[in-house]
Scaffold this motif. Sequence first.
Motif, PDB file in Angstrom:
ATOM      1  N   SER A  73      -5.268  -9.707   2.479  1.00 19.49           N
ATOM      2  CA  SER A  73      -5.676  -8.826   3.129  1.00 19.49           C
ATOM      3  C   SER A  73      -5.424  -8.687   4.734  1.00 19.49           C
ATOM      4  O   SER A  73      -6.004  -7.302   5.277  1.00 19.49           O
ATOM      5  CB  SER A  73      -7.449  -9.041   3.201  1.00 19.49           C
ATOM      6  OG  SER A  73      -7.347  -9.914   3.494  1.00 19.49           O
ATOM      7  N   LEU A  74      -5.475  -9.109   5.318  1.00 22.06           N
ATOM      8  CA  LEU A  74      -4.612  -8.951   6.602  1.00 22.06           C
ATOM      9  C   LEU A  74      -3.369  -8.647   6.490  1.00 22.06           C
ATOM     10  O   LEU A  74      -3.384  -7.065   7.991  1.00 22.06           O
ATOM     11  CB  LEU A  74      -4.104 -11.027   7.653  1.00 22.06           C
ATOM     12  CG  LEU A  74      -5.412 -11.608   7.801  1.00 22.06           C
ATOM     13  CD1 LEU A  74      -4.358 -12.965   7.776  1.00 22.06           C
ATOM     14  CD2 LEU A  74      -6.152 -10.936   8.786  1.00 22.06           C
ATOM     15  N   LEU A  75      -2.497  -7.819   6.103  1.00 26.68           N
ATOM     16  CA  LEU A  75      -1.746  -6.738   6.040  1.00 26.68           C
ATOM     17  C   LEU A  75      -2.424  -5.874   5.560  1.00 26.68           C
ATOM     18  O   LEU A  75      -1.659  -4.674   6.273  1.00 26.68           O
ATOM     19  CB  LEU A  75      -0.121  -7.138   4.751  1.00 26.68           C
ATOM     20  CG  LEU A  75       0.177  -8.547   5.411  1.00 26.68           C
ATOM     21  CD1 LEU A  75       1.696  -8.224   4.466  1.00 26.68           C
ATOM     22  CD2 LEU A  75       1.361  -7.341   7.167  1.00 26.68           C
ATOM     23  N   ALA A 109      -2.070  -0.681  -5.386  1.00 24.16           N
ATOM     24  CA  ALA A 109      -1.996  -2.392  -6.293  1.00 24.16           C
ATOM     25  C   ALA A 109      -1.914  -3.278  -5.207  1.00 24.16           C
ATOM     26  O   ALA A 109      -2.913  -4.371  -5.963  1.00 24.16           O
ATOM     27  CB  ALA A 109      -1.270  -2.310  -6.816  1.00 24.16           C
ATOM     28  N   GLY A 110      -1.495  -3.253  -4.280  1.00 26.08           N
ATOM     29  CA  GLY A 110      -1.189  -4.439  -3.370  1.00 26.08           C
ATOM     30  C   GLY A 110      -2.509  -4.684  -2.626  1.00 26.08           C
ATOM     31  O   GLY A 110      -2.772  -5.644  -2.695  1.00 26.08           O
ATOM     32  N   VAL A 111      -3.497  -3.119  -2.182  1.00 22.68           N
ATOM     33  CA  VAL A 111      -4.585  -3.855  -1.746  1.00 22.68           C
ATOM     34  C   VAL A 111      -5.551  -4.417  -2.797  1.00 22.68           C
ATOM     35  O   VAL A 111      -5.852  -5.357  -2.854  1.00 22.68           O
ATOM     36  CB  VAL A 111      -5.589  -2.671  -1.029  1.00 22.68           C
ATOM     37  CG1 VAL A 111      -6.672  -2.334  -0.985  1.00 22.68           C
ATOM     38  CG2 VAL A 111      -3.691  -1.426  -0.261  1.00 22.68           C
ATOM     39  N   LEU A 112      -5.954  -4.038  -4.355  1.00 23.14           N
ATOM     40  CA  LEU A 112      -5.968  -4.171  -5.176  1.00 23.14           C
ATOM     41  C   LEU A 112      -6.142  -5.478  -5.200  1.00 23.14           C
ATOM     42  O   LEU A 112      -7.399  -6.639  -5.358  1.00 23.14           O
ATOM     43  CB  LEU A 112      -5.886  -3.701  -6.361  1.00 23.14           C
ATOM     44  CG  LEU A 112      -6.529  -4.293  -7.356  1.00 23.14           C
ATOM     45  CD1 LEU A 112      -8.369  -3.830  -7.603  1.00 23.14           C
ATOM     46  CD2 LEU A 112      -5.815  -3.522  -9.070  1.00 23.14           C
ATOM     47  N   ALA A 128     -10.037   1.305  -6.037  1.00 19.21           N
ATOM     48  CA  ALA A 128      -9.932   0.010  -7.999  1.00 19.21           C
ATOM     49  C   ALA A 128     -10.504  -1.083  -7.625  1.00 19.21           C
ATOM     50  O   ALA A 128     -10.662  -1.779  -8.887  1.00 19.21           O
ATOM     51  CB  ALA A 128      -8.290  -0.247  -7.746  1.00 19.21           C
ATOM     52  N   ARG A 129     -10.691  -1.872  -7.111  1.00 20.30           N
ATOM     53  CA  ARG A 129     -10.834  -3.483  -6.716  1.00 20.30           C
ATOM     54  C   ARG A 129     -12.476  -3.294  -6.869  1.00 20.30           C
ATOM     55  O   ARG A 129     -12.929  -4.737  -7.753  1.00 20.30           O
ATOM     56  CB  ARG A 129     -11.220  -3.983  -5.181  1.00 20.30           C
ATOM     57  CG  ARG A 129     -11.732  -5.177  -4.876  1.00 20.30           C
ATOM     58  CD  ARG A 129     -10.909  -6.814  -5.792  1.00 20.30           C
ATOM     59  NE  ARG A 129     -11.514  -7.304  -5.424  1.00 20.30           N
ATOM     60  CZ  ARG A 129     -12.343  -8.139  -6.881  1.00 20.30           C
ATOM     61  NH1 ARG A 129     -13.245  -7.466  -7.263  1.00 20.30           N
ATOM     62  NH2 ARG A 129     -13.237  -9.778  -6.146  1.00 20.30           N
TER      63      ARG A 129
END
Length: 449
Positions: free
Chosen positions: A39-41, A134-137, A441-442
Amino acid sequence: MALTLPADPAPNSPGTPRADGRAAAALRRSLAAAADRPSLLAAATVLLVCVPTGEKDVTAAVHVTAADIASLALVALTAVNLLRGRLPALSRASCVLFGGIVVAAAVATVGSIDPATSLTGFVRLTQIFVLVPAGVLCSLRDRADQRLVLGSFVLAALIQGVVGAHQYLTRTGASYTGQPIRAVGTFGALDIMAMSSVVSYGLLAALALGLAERGERGNARLRRAMFAAAAFLTFPLAVSFSRGSWIATGAAATVLLLRADARLAVRGAVLGTAAGIVLVGGLGLGASGVTERLSSIGSVSAAPDQSVSDRYDLWATAGRIWQDHPVHGAGPKAFQQLRDSHAPLRLSSGSDAADATIGFQREPLLSPHNMYFLVLSEQGLIGIVAYTALFLGLLLGCLRHSRGPALAALALLTWVLVDFLYADIGGTTTVLTSVVLGLAARACVQETA
């Protein structure tokens, strides 16, 4: 004959083995931290939107920003973690919803009037609506991760809000009614909507985080800080003179407050009205420009100004393009190629942009300024069904929650969906849409608070 030996390099000077070793160690620590908490990214993606990109050619096919690079790094890290089994697999529903976007864009690209040009559009759509969300999820493993990303929205908004307020107060912003008073933050006059978007996101995130701290178990200091941040951000949002951002923020804040507490929504409306009267009527902050802009909202149908009239013509143009390509559309990025052959003669050649850096320029109108019409014209019925399924699925999932970070995701998603009625993807802040979709999405897979 004396022999002079070269002096040893200073132990801490750049370029020495010790300094290089420290830099390599710091890089390894940063990579390890990102791997442990992806989540830092995601937060870095939000904050890097604030990095100035300089003046750019708006007609170029591809613009790569620091935020885009961070988002792609997040996607790469997510892929590695998934292959190593360090992240849970995406749910079947998420795969269907996001996969539908890929299928629709692929079909539209294959059937495009110009497949080579549409290929870059396919890549961009996949990045913005599939890969980065999708990456954030996958990176949001717990509420701490969600709060970290929401906090980055607030920090980015405060940065842009301070710059924008300074531009208005010192008359160093973009031109508005012939005066250099329009707040545009670090984005410049060619990306006129960017600052208001970032500030709107931050205002809503701060409001939601503050509401989450109500009650005996809440952090009173954090609650006051978030409410103070939200209150401050109303000023740079006002002097952005962005009617679209005002409308979207008002709608999203209403949904947020009604979902959290209906009585609180009434009190918020009263306090907001009172604050506006004091700031604009009493202190005169942005009075003439804000009131004039507000009054123009009510005349968008009876007596639209040139920008509104151009939007109506662009929407009609998108409709005509769709009628020629009803099933799979004309292909990604095809609108700008077909615009002139389908647009009415009264459509302007572009919109005016001016500030102290670029002088006066005409910015071409390369999209219909409505995401739904853009999808319909470029991806046809297949595309609009896929996007409708994604947006409705995320919205219904977020509506199940009335507390916590998921409530912030609902507000941010509402802002995006309302803004898409008169805007579309494009510009420096586009990647923020991806982060919002990932947060939503999360919330969909999160247990009800």
